[in-house]
Motif scaffolding. Structure first.
Motif, PDB file in Angstrom:
ATOM      1  N   HIS A   1       0.864  -1.194   0.000  1.00  9.02           N
ATOM      2  CA  HIS A   1       0.000   0.000   0.000  1.00  9.02           C
ATOM      3  C   HIS A   1       0.895   1.237   0.000  1.00  9.02           C
ATOM      4  CE1 HIS A   1      -0.212  -0.421   4.738  1.00  9.02           C
ATOM      5  NE2 HIS A   1       0.988  -0.651   4.267  1.00  9.02           N
TER       6      HIS A   1
ATOM      7  N   SER B   1       0.723   3.490   2.259  1.00 10.52           N
ATOM      8  CA  SER B   1       0.830   3.999   3.629  1.00 10.52           C
ATOM      9  C   SER B   1       2.273   4.152   4.144  1.00 10.52           C
ATOM     10  CB  SER B   1      -0.007   3.135   4.572  1.00 10.52           C
ATOM     11  OG  SER B   1      -1.363   3.173   4.169  1.00 10.52           O
TER      12      SER B   1
ATOM     13  N   ARG C   1       0.341  -6.661  -4.762  1.00  6.53           N
ATOM     14  CA  ARG C   1      -0.203  -7.702  -3.867  1.00  6.53           C
ATOM     15  C   ARG C   1      -0.361  -9.007  -4.618  1.00  6.53           C
ATOM     16  NH1 ARG C   1      -5.006  -4.423  -0.555  1.00  6.53           N
ATOM     17  NH2 ARG C   1      -3.662  -2.670  -0.044  1.00  6.53           N
TER      18      ARG C   1
ATOM     19  N   THR D   1      -5.722  -6.783  -9.466  1.00 10.74           N
ATOM     20  CA  THR D   1      -4.518  -7.080 -10.258  1.00 10.74           C
ATOM     21  C   THR D   1      -3.315  -7.059  -9.325  1.00 10.74           C
ATOM     22  OG1 THR D   1      -4.452  -4.733 -10.790  1.00 10.74           O
ATOM     23  CG2 THR D   1      -5.334  -6.203 -12.479  1.00 10.74           C
TER      24      THR D   1
ATOM     25  N   PHE E   1      -1.326  -2.344  -8.751  1.00 13.13           N
ATOM     26  CA  PHE E   1      -2.348  -1.321  -8.967  1.00 13.13           C
ATOM     27  C   PHE E   1      -1.858  -0.020  -8.330  1.00 13.13           C
ATOM     28  CE2 PHE E   1      -4.300  -1.459  -4.674  1.00 13.13           C
ATOM     29  CZ  PHE E   1      -3.819  -2.680  -4.222  1.00 13.13           C
TER      30      PHE E   1
ATOM     31  N   GLN F   1      -2.395   3.410  -5.793  1.00 16.00           N
ATOM     32  CA  GLN F   1      -3.118   4.000  -4.669  1.00 16.00           C
ATOM     33  C   GLN F   1      -2.699   5.464  -4.516  1.00 16.00           C
ATOM     34  OE1 GLN F   1      -2.410   1.787  -1.040  1.00 16.00           O
ATOM     35  NE2 GLN F   1      -4.124   0.402  -1.450  1.00 16.00           N
TER      36      GLN F   1
ATOM     37  N   GLY G   1      -6.477   6.212   2.159  1.00 15.15           N
ATOM     38  CA  GLY G   1      -5.818   5.574   1.023  1.00 15.15           C
ATOM     39  C   GLY G   1      -6.887   5.116   0.052  1.00 15.15           C
TER      40      GLY G   1
END
Ligand code: FA5
Length: 347
Positions: free
Chosen positions: A170, A172, A197, A205, A208, A210, A316
């Motif tokens: 992510h 983050s 992921r 997918t 991707f 974010q 997010g």
């Protein structure tokens, strides 16, 4: 025919050939046949030793004159043919025809949506931040209050690069980097990027995009989180859109929420005009667009911020998700197939 006459007869012979030469390629061939190393002139000059010594100088002089004449004839024909070729180009060239426009590329729809979202937050005073796609466990998990072996780590199927090194799951970790870089509040950043992921199906997918947002100051409240995200949703999806906050869980925010917007297709009705269920929101009237919450005190402690004196919110969102809703795209994989028929529609 004696040698001198043979030499001199090369001139009318060449003239005759040149009269029939229509192209520069043919001219090259004729030049080689007459003036080349194995051509007619060279062959005759090769007979020089056969002549009595007294005749050789005169023969040599004639040979030189003939060579000059042959060369001049070839060059003259060449000039003529080149000129003819240019004239024929010009005759075919129509300056009134419109030019051919160079093919112009377009920005990828994901890039367009990322830029649009960043613009919205930059106008509110957030600055754009970034971080590496290969992250350490510390930034991706530990500092974000995912304890080792905690089941929360299973929320995001991780791709490991080495022991303690991951492809970020992510955006983050950029929160952590932004807070560490600035050493103290206020911090207001928006951070777009690729994430990875172990996940692959119609709506997921392995790579991707974010966009992370983080605001930290001394008295940031949940009301500001609501206000900021509501304003964002209305700017991106239209001023009529309704926004809903639902309780949720993330290790790095407390309280945590999922944010939904009223369905773009059925305007929140949950059904189509004929009474059938809306296929976009599956009859619920709502679409989930992002996760958010108030920064967990443990996250502040991990970056050396005093949890007693600062507060903040983070969010997010999945960019593909937003792009699909905005443009009415039903298959996530279209973003990654590089089909120009699809991509050029976003020019
Ligand atoms: C997170 O990744 C949190 N870091 C978001 C967050 C940030 C919460 C800050 C609180 C504070 P989540 O795993 O739900 O949360 O992913 C966020 C969004 O990414 C999802 O809503 C979804 O739109 C998108 N997403 C998740 N997995 C995929 C995938 N495999 N393909 C495409 N989009 C995905």
């Amino acid at each position: 025919m004696d040698l001198t006459s043979s030499l001199e007869s090369l001139i009318p012979a060449l003239e005759a050939s040149l009269r029939q030469t229509a192209s520069l390629d043919e001219l090259d061939e004729i030049q080689v046949a007459f003036l080349g190393r194995k051509g007619s002139l060279a062959r005759l000059m090769g007979c020089l030793p056969e002549l009595p010594a007294a005749e050789r100088p005169a023969f040599g002089r004639i040979a030189n004159t003939v060579k000059e004449r042959l060369t001049a004839l070839v060059e003259e024909r060449r000039r003529h043919l080149v000129e003819e070729r240019e004239q024929s180009y010009l005759a075919r060239f129509d300056p009134s025809l419109p030019g051919r426009a160079p093919w112009q590329g377009t920005l990828h729809p994901i890039t367009l949506v990322m830029e649009e979202i960043c613009d919205v937050f930059q106008a509110m005073g957030f600055e754009v931040a970034s971080g590496p796609e290969v992250e350490t466990d510390f930034y991706n998990f530990e500092a974000l209050n995912f304890p080792p072996d905690h089941p929360a780590r299973d929320m995001q199927d991780t791709l490991f690069v080495a022991e303690g090194v991951v492809l970020r799951t992510h955006t983050s970790p950029i929160q952590i980097r932004a807070m560490l870089e600035r050493a103290r509040p206020p911090v207001a950043v928006i951070a777009p990027g690729k994430v990875y992921r172990r996940d692959s199906d119609l709506t997921h997918t392995p790579m991707f995009h974010q966009i992370e947002g983080l605001l930290v100051d001394t008295r940031v409240t949940f009301a500001e989180l609501r206000g900021t995200l509501t304003m964002f949703a209305r700017q991106v999806f239209g001023s009529d859109v309704a926004v809903r906050f639902r309780p949720s869980f993330f290790p790095f925010t407390e309280p945590s929420v999922e944010v939904d917007i009223s369905c773009i297709l059925c305007a929140g009705e949950g059904q189509n005009a004929d009474g059938s269920a809306c296929r976009v929101c599956k009859g619920t009237g709502w679409l989930e667009i992002l996760g958010a919450g108030m920064v967990d005190p443990n996250v502040f402690s991990a970056v050396g911020y005093d949890p007693e004196s600062c507060s903040g919110f983070a969010f997010g969102l999945g960019v593909e998700r937003v792009a699909m809703l905005k443009y009415g795209i039903t298959d996530l994989r279209m973003f990654f197939e590089n089909d120009l028929r699809f991509l050029t529609q976003f020019a």
